[in-house]
Write a protein that holds these residues in place. Sequence first.
Motif, mmCIF file in Angstrom:
data_model
loop_
_atom_site.group_PDB
_atom_site.id
_atom_site.type_symbol
_atom_site.label_atom_id
_atom_site.label_comp_id
_atom_site.label_asym_id
_atom_site.label_seq_id
_atom_site.Cartn_x
_atom_site.Cartn_y
_atom_site.Cartn_z
ATOM 1 N N PHE A 310 42.856 42.667 42.522
ATOM 2 C CA PHE A 310 43.573 42.231 41.327
ATOM 3 C C PHE A 310 44.756 41.349 41.725
ATOM 4 O O PHE A 310 45.518 41.705 42.641
ATOM 5 N N LEU A 311 44.881 40.208 41.047
ATOM 6 C CA LEU A 311 46.102 39.412 41.131
ATOM 7 C C LEU A 311 46.890 39.680 39.858
ATOM 8 O O LEU A 311 46.424 39.396 38.752
ATOM 9 N N VAL A 312 48.077 40.244 40.000
ATOM 10 C CA VAL A 312 48.927 40.562 38.860
ATOM 11 C C VAL A 312 49.939 39.435 38.692
ATOM 12 O O VAL A 312 50.639 39.076 39.645
ATOM 13 N N VAL A 313 49.989 38.853 37.480
ATOM 14 C CA VAL A 313 50.843 37.693 37.252
ATOM 15 C C VAL A 313 51.980 38.036 36.288
ATOM 16 O O VAL A 313 51.973 39.070 35.628
ATOM 17 N N ASP A 314 52.963 37.122 36.221
ATOM 18 C CA ASP A 314 54.134 37.386 35.378
ATOM 19 C C ASP A 314 53.921 36.976 33.921
ATOM 20 O O ASP A 314 54.834 37.065 33.108
ATOM 21 N N GLY A 315 52.730 36.520 33.583
ATOM 22 C CA GLY A 315 52.391 36.210 32.198
ATOM 23 C C GLY A 315 51.335 37.157 31.690
ATOM 24 O O GLY A 315 51.230 38.291 32.134
ATOM 25 N N GLY A 316 50.519 36.667 30.739
ATOM 26 C CA GLY A 316 49.456 37.526 30.243
ATOM 27 C C GLY A 316 49.063 37.216 28.823
ATOM 28 O O GLY A 316 49.383 36.151 28.273
ATOM 29 N N MET A 317 48.378 38.177 28.198
ATOM 30 C CA MET A 317 47.845 37.979 26.863
ATOM 31 C C MET A 317 48.928 37.885 25.798
ATOM 32 O O MET A 317 48.657 37.415 24.695
ATOM 33 N N VAL A 354 45.157 39.581 36.164
ATOM 34 C CA VAL A 354 45.632 40.428 35.067
ATOM 35 C C VAL A 354 47.115 40.170 34.836
ATOM 36 O O VAL A 354 47.846 39.744 35.734
ATOM 37 N N GLY A 355 47.545 40.449 33.602
ATOM 38 C CA GLY A 355 48.929 40.213 33.237
ATOM 39 C C GLY A 355 49.814 41.420 33.446
ATOM 40 O O GLY A 355 49.422 42.424 34.052
ATOM 41 N N ALA A 356 51.019 41.314 32.884
ATOM 42 C CA ALA A 356 52.062 42.309 33.133
ATOM 43 C C ALA A 356 52.147 43.385 32.067
ATOM 44 O O ALA A 356 53.069 44.200 32.082
ATOM 45 N N LEU A 357 51.206 43.416 31.137
ATOM 46 C CA LEU A 357 51.282 44.351 30.028
ATOM 47 C C LEU A 357 50.581 45.667 30.350
ATOM 48 O O LEU A 357 49.664 45.715 31.176
ATOM 49 N N PRO A 371 40.400 30.496 45.555
ATOM 50 C CA PRO A 371 40.984 30.535 46.897
ATOM 51 C C PRO A 371 41.856 31.775 47.058
ATOM 52 O O PRO A 371 42.467 32.248 46.088
ATOM 53 N N VAL A 372 41.889 32.302 48.257
ATOM 54 C CA VAL A 372 42.684 33.505 48.503
ATOM 55 C C VAL A 372 44.138 33.226 48.129
ATOM 56 O O VAL A 372 44.740 32.258 48.586
ATOM 57 N N ALA A 373 44.680 34.063 47.259
ATOM 58 C CA ALA A 373 46.037 33.859 46.737
ATOM 59 C C ALA A 373 46.883 35.097 46.983
ATOM 60 O O ALA A 373 46.375 36.221 47.052
ATOM 61 N N GLY A 374 48.182 34.859 47.098
ATOM 62 C CA GLY A 374 49.110 35.955 47.300
ATOM 63 C C GLY A 374 50.321 35.821 46.413
ATOM 64 O O GLY A 374 50.401 34.944 45.541
ATOM 65 N N ILE A 375 51.290 36.682 46.632
ATOM 66 C CA ILE A 375 52.513 36.696 45.833
ATOM 67 C C ILE A 375 53.204 35.333 45.922
ATOM 68 O O ILE A 375 53.358 34.767 47.006
#
Length: 407
Positions: A310-317, A354-357, A371-375
């Motif tokens: 899971f990549l958790v992002v600072d945005g979302g739905m 996935v988002g922050a909610l 592509p492999v992504a990180g923080i």
Amino acid sequence: MSVAGTVRGRVVGEQLAPGGIPIERLAARVGSTPFFAYDRALVTRRISAVRAALPADVELNYAVKANPMPALLQHLSGQVDGFDVASGAELRHALDTPVAPARVSFAGPGKTDPELTQAVAAGVTIELESTGELARVKSVSTALQIPARVALRVNPDFTVRGSGMRLGGGPQQFGIDCEQVPAMLATLPDPRVEFQGFHVFAGSQNLRADSLCEAQRRTVELILRLADAAPVPVRYLNLGGGFGIPYSSRDVALEVAQVGDNLEVLMTGLVRPTLPEARVVLELGRYLVGEAGVYVTRVVDRKQSRGKTFLVVDGGMHHQLAASGNLGQAIRRNYPIAVANRMGAGPTETVSVVGALCTPLDLLGEDVELPVAGIGDLIAIFQAGAYGLTASPTGFLSHPAPVEVLV
């Protein structure tokens, strides 16, 4: 928006960012994530392409509900013939542009008395949704001593195949059932109202040109029947819109030229001989701005859970509800998505974004190859120019609102 990235392995384009600016550089200019960016050049290009496909005597209106950003409306005001609004706030935004009030129409159920008062006073065309709304408009006109410009929004006796959302046919909160229209027209010879014409909008997000052509033919035939009962010659005919844009790899772009050719036949053979005074309008929102926007959010965490990444992002739905599948999609499909600062980089992996909610519904990309992504890396979600921020539950969990920029 054309992008350099993949949708389930499909290349979806070449452009890196709005205005030709790499998204990483644009993010540095904005200064924070998440944000929406809209490309004015792509909007202008799309409008030019639509006008080239349409008959010369068909006007083009913008449906403000698709994206009411004030700076975007100012840009659009020099590109389109008018605006369609669906609330008092949208009406105020429209009236703040150079577009004349007579070229603004106000549709939608549940208009309040203050909104109707604002609309009558401004001189915009109110597209009536019910007999009760007509009665309230007449009361407002009496109070202001100003005649109201009105049109009837008609709920047709047909549905549109292939629409992502049906807004006509069967029982509807939208419009007046076509079989009730003649009786309502009989009440319109009244000094408090100036009857303009009709509006029919039967469905949205349609990628099938044959379906749109059939809907427009049936709309014109319906309006010509109803026009016989009109108290004055029809001066306004809004054929709706409903043009869709591709969101996933299985979607095929609309053949807009086919729709334009069909409209030419309808205008020449039916509309002009029968309704020579009518101003004929096509109302588009998503099709004009949807592909010109990108939503950018940043990875704040990367985690593994029982074999899934899971990549958790600072945005979302709460900013981009449609991309999560919670804006009327029967089957959830991923929007075009990319790691914006690693375009074309390898190696790749399968991840869910996935988002922050605090809900499992906050899913922006499910099992996508990226592509492999990180923080700290940037995630870009494309096709985000319409029904993004203002169509999302921004108050949920009280996260900060994203920035919007027009470039």
